[in-house]
Every structure is written in structure tokens, then in C-alpha cells.
Design an enzyme around this catalytic site. Structure first.
Site, PDB file in Angstrom:
ATOM      1  N   SER A 117      34.967  48.824  28.467  1.00 58.23           N
ATOM      2  CA  SER A 117      35.166  49.500  29.743  1.00 58.23           C
ATOM      3  C   SER A 117      34.281  50.730  29.857  1.00 58.23           C
ATOM      4  O   SER A 117      34.019  51.429  28.876  1.00 58.23           O
ATOM      5  CB  SER A 117      36.635  49.936  29.882  1.00 58.23           C
ATOM      6  OG  SER A 117      36.808  50.798  30.993  1.00 58.23           O
ATOM      7  N   TYR A 141      32.798  50.310  36.179  1.00 56.00           N
ATOM      8  CA  TYR A 141      33.412  50.906  37.356  1.00 56.00           C
ATOM      9  C   TYR A 141      32.272  51.589  38.097  1.00 56.00           C
ATOM     10  O   TYR A 141      31.800  52.643  37.669  1.00 56.00           O
ATOM     11  CB  TYR A 141      34.472  51.942  36.958  1.00 56.00           C
ATOM     12  CG  TYR A 141      35.789  51.364  36.515  1.00 56.00           C
ATOM     13  CD1 TYR A 141      36.740  50.952  37.443  1.00 56.00           C
ATOM     14  CD2 TYR A 141      36.097  51.250  35.165  1.00 56.00           C
ATOM     15  CE1 TYR A 141      37.960  50.435  37.040  1.00 56.00           C
ATOM     16  CE2 TYR A 141      37.317  50.729  34.750  1.00 56.00           C
ATOM     17  CZ  TYR A 141      38.238  50.328  35.696  1.00 56.00           C
ATOM     18  OH  TYR A 141      39.448  49.811  35.298  1.00 56.00           O
ATOM     19  N   THR A 167      34.196  45.482  38.427  1.00 60.54           N
ATOM     20  CA  THR A 167      35.583  45.631  38.858  1.00 60.54           C
ATOM     21  C   THR A 167      35.637  46.161  40.284  1.00 60.54           C
ATOM     22  O   THR A 167      35.069  47.208  40.578  1.00 60.54           O
ATOM     23  CB  THR A 167      36.341  46.566  37.905  1.00 60.54           C
ATOM     24  OG1 THR A 167      36.472  45.925  36.639  1.00 60.54           O
ATOM     25  CG2 THR A 167      37.724  46.898  38.438  1.00 60.54           C
ATOM     26  N   LYS A 236      35.519  41.064  39.073  1.00 57.62           N
ATOM     27  CA  LYS A 236      36.895  41.160  38.569  1.00 57.62           C
ATOM     28  C   LYS A 236      37.800  41.860  39.587  1.00 57.62           C
ATOM     29  O   LYS A 236      37.442  42.897  40.141  1.00 57.62           O
ATOM     30  CB  LYS A 236      36.912  41.955  37.257  1.00 57.62           C
ATOM     31  CG  LYS A 236      38.296  42.097  36.621  1.00 57.62           C
ATOM     32  CD  LYS A 236      38.201  42.839  35.301  1.00 57.62           C
ATOM     33  CE  LYS A 236      39.542  42.906  34.592  1.00 57.62           C
ATOM     34  NZ  LYS A 236      40.495  43.793  35.295  1.00 57.62           N
ATOM     35  N   HIS A 260      44.913  43.599  38.033  1.00 62.36           N
ATOM     36  CA  HIS A 260      44.822  44.786  37.170  1.00 62.36           C
ATOM     37  C   HIS A 260      46.134  45.019  36.413  1.00 62.36           C
ATOM     38  O   HIS A 260      46.554  46.162  36.190  1.00 62.36           O
ATOM     39  CB  HIS A 260      44.461  46.024  38.004  1.00 62.36           C
ATOM     40  CG  HIS A 260      43.473  46.937  37.346  1.00 62.36           C
ATOM     41  ND1 HIS A 260      42.116  46.790  37.484  1.00 62.36           N
ATOM     42  CD2 HIS A 260      43.640  48.006  36.532  1.00 62.36           C
ATOM     43  CE1 HIS A 260      41.493  47.736  36.804  1.00 62.36           C
ATOM     44  NE2 HIS A 260      42.394  48.481  36.206  1.00 62.36           N
TER      45      HIS A 260
END
Length: 361
Positions: A117, A141, A167, A236, A260
Site C-alpha cells: 500500500s 492511492y 484504488t 480496485k 474496502h
């Protein structure tokens, strides 16, 4: 104030995945545990994610001459020992002093995929070096700052990741009451933010971190990431067939069905409830990854039989990390694989492709 967490490094005994949560709660700082465990608002969607698997039944088939199950599969030509992979999640350092380094090692030992991440506690290149040659994806992100997006993607490519996870369901954080009650702020830095010269996230709540995130996603953002990375891009946070088709038409190489883990929109459907309709719309144009609420091997089986190609787990991996480091992570995957193997054999399916052809009722 220093933050203290687990330094355990050993395999863990697992009766069932659900039982790990209480074990971790008893040994972890309350605010950090709450951040990992919680869902949004009343946590209805969080609970539905797991309960929804009860709405479908596996019809066992017999007389098929199956003596063992073969869990091997692949994605984008990458061989995997199991269809169960790690879902990207923030701040593994909350659970263990080695953070994503141990998660990456544990996933590699299990023969499966690790996804890093943006908001990890470990620099993504450090996590890659911890498990050389093992397949890794990078979850971005996206930021309002295009320069930061390019910096992260180039960093991920240098690290050797095999795909980018974009995402799109987290333009802001869901209303999570446990974070508010504990006044939770990240006690550790986020090196991938700091490497660009940004504030490193330490001492901030998740809403403050999301404030720098991109909110105005459009389909052309998929093409931007493909051009920057030269890698497959998986979108995602897809929860509707319409959005899956929009993503594919914009160039997405994979669809990740997820809400999520119930951490964003409470009152939305369980991921498993929407998976079949999304799979029907995708119609095998791209691989489908699924997550949210998976706690049993039969959940993995049902997701594969409903259109998923891979099934990702989030909280269970972090719980295993806290209880046993890299070996604890491997223990979690081993337990899922044990339950899945039993389910497959009793259902009369030898391979993952056989499972995908199974009709649930």
C-alpha cells in the site's frame, strides 16, 4: 512517545481465522487495533461481508476419483501456489515491528502474492528486497499532486512490481467511530509519503491523510497509470457491473471487487452479493480479484465459483503478522489453504479451474 508492538517470529496455531481477532485485541494498543478491525458507521456492511456467504450453497459431487486438491493458479502469467492472496492495507507497522517486510516474506513463503500500500509503514523498495523474486503488486492511492503519482509509480517499477492496483473507492475515509473514540493518529511514519518530501503521516488521523488524495477520479486516470508504469492496471473498489465495464473500456487489465472491507460506505451491499453480476458483465475480458469478509476456505471456494480468479484477505494477514511475524502470516495462508483443500475435495473439484466451473445454489 514511542510506539511498541509485536516482535514475535514463529508459526501460530490456528483453530479458525475468526478466533485470531480476540487474540490480537488482547495484546495490541487499543487505538491501533481499532483502526485495523473497524468498519464504517454501524458496521452493517462489515458484518454482511461475511454473513452473505451463507446465502449460497455448495452442492457436493462424488464418484469423481479425486484424492487431493491442486490449489495452483496464476494471474498475468505469474504462477501462484494458491488463489488466496494478500490484500493491500495500510500501516502493517501497527501490528509488528518489521511491518510489510515480514508480510512480504510470509506471503513469499506461502507461494502467493503480496500487495504493498501507498500508506504502508515500509518503503516499497525495502519490502521488495525482503522477498527477492516473489511476485508483488503496488496499490496506489492517487494524489491530487500528479508529480507525486509519477514519483510513486516510477519507484514501484524500479522495485520490480508486476502490476499497479488503482484504488478508487477511497476518495475520503468512511465515518469510523472507533478512530474517533480513541482519538487515533498514526504513531509511525509512512515512508512512501516521506520519500517525496511530503508529510509522512505520523501524528495524523486517516481523514487528514485522505485530504491529500485525489477525489475526482475519471476513466482516463486508468490510461495515465498504464502509460506511466507500462504495467497491468487493476481497478480496485468496483461494486457495480456498470463501473466494471467503464473501467475495462478505459483500459483496465483487471477488476478488483471490494467494498474496502466494510470500511467505507456502510449500508452498501456485501462484496459477495455483487460479485456474480460483475463477473457476468466482465465475461472473462479480464481477471477478477475479490475481497471483503473472507474468513473460511469455503468462502474462497464460493467466491471462485461466483466469478473470482483470486481471493484476497486483509485483516487475517495483519492478525497473523502480529501474532507471529512472517511465520504467522504464512500460518494464516496455510490455514486458508487447508480449509480450501478440504472443501474442494469434498465438493468434487480437483483444480481451481474446476472450482470456477462449479454452480452454487
Amino acid at each position: 512517545m514511542a510506539y511498541y508492538t509485536s516482535n514475535a517470529e514463529h508459526p501460530i496455531d490456528i483453530l479458525n481465522i475468526k478466533g485470531l481477532e480476540a487474540r490480537v485485541k488482547a495484546r495490541m494498543e487499543p487505538g491501533a487495533f481499532g483502526y485495523i478491525r473497524e468498519g464504517a458507521e454501524d458496521e452493517w456492511t462489515l458484518r454482511e461481508n461475511t454473513r452473505s456467504f451463507e446465502d449460497k450453497y455448495i452442492v457436493p459431487r462424488v464418484l469423481r476419483g479425486i484424492s487431493h486438491a491442486d490449489l495452483s493458479t496464476s494471474i498475468f502469467g505469474i504462477p501462484l501456489s494458491t488463489p488466496v492472496i494478500e490484500a493491500p492495507s495500510a500501516a502493517h507497522g501497527l501490528a509488528h515491528v518489521k511491518g510489510e517486510v515480514d508480510t512480504a516474506i510470509g506471503a513469499a513463503k506461502a507461494g502467493t502474492l503480496f500487495a504493498m500500500s501507498t500508506y504502508g509503514s515500509t518503503d516499497l523498495e525495502e519490502a521488495a528486497k525482503a522477498a527477492p523474486g516473489a511476485p508483488q503488486f503496488f496499490q496506489i492511492y492517487m494524489s491530487k499532486d500528479d508529480g507525486f503519482n509519477e514519483f510513486l509509480i516510477r519507484k514501484a517499477v524500479r522495485a520490480g512490481v508486476k502490476a499497479i492496483i488503482m484504488t478508487v473507492d477511497s476518495t475520503l475515509g468512511g465515518y469510523r467511530e472507533e478512530d474517533i473514540a480513541t482519538h487515533f493518529q498514526f504513531p509511525l511514519p509512512m515512508p512512501n509519503l516521506a520519500a517525496y518530501g511530503n508529510a509522512d503521516g505520523k501524528g495524523k488521523g486517516i481523514s487528514e491523510i485522505y485530504a491529500a488524495a485525489k477525489q475526482d477520479f475519471v476513466p482516463s486516470d486508468i490510461g495515465k497509470l498504464k502509460r506511466l508504469s507500462g504495467l497491468p492496471v487493476i481497478v480496485k473498489g468496483i461494486q457495480s457491473p456498470e463501473d466494471a465495464l467503464i473501467a475495462l473500456d478505459a483500459g483496465a487489465d483487471g477488476i478488483w471487487v471490494s467494498n474496502h472491507g466494510g470500511r467505507q460506505l456502510d449500508g452498501g451491499p456485501a462484496s459477495f452479493a455483487v460479485l456474480p453480476s460483475i463477473a457476468k458483465a466482465v465475461n472473462k475480458r479480464a481477471p477478477i480479484i475479490f475481497d471483503s469478509g473472507v474468513r473460511r476456505g469455503n468462502h474462497v471456494f464460493k467466491a471462485l465459483a461466483s466469478g473470482a480468479d483470486l481471493v484476497a484477505i486483509g485483516r487475517p494477514v495483519i492478525y497473523g503478522l502480529n501474532l507471529g511475524g512472517a511465520e504467522g502470516v504464512k500460518s494464516v495462508f496455510d490455514h486458508f489453504n487447508k480449509e480450501l483443500s478440504i472443501t474442494m475435495q469434498l465438493a468434487g473439484t480437483k483444480t481451481i479451474e474446476d472450482v470456477k466451473k462449479t454452480e452454487l445454489i
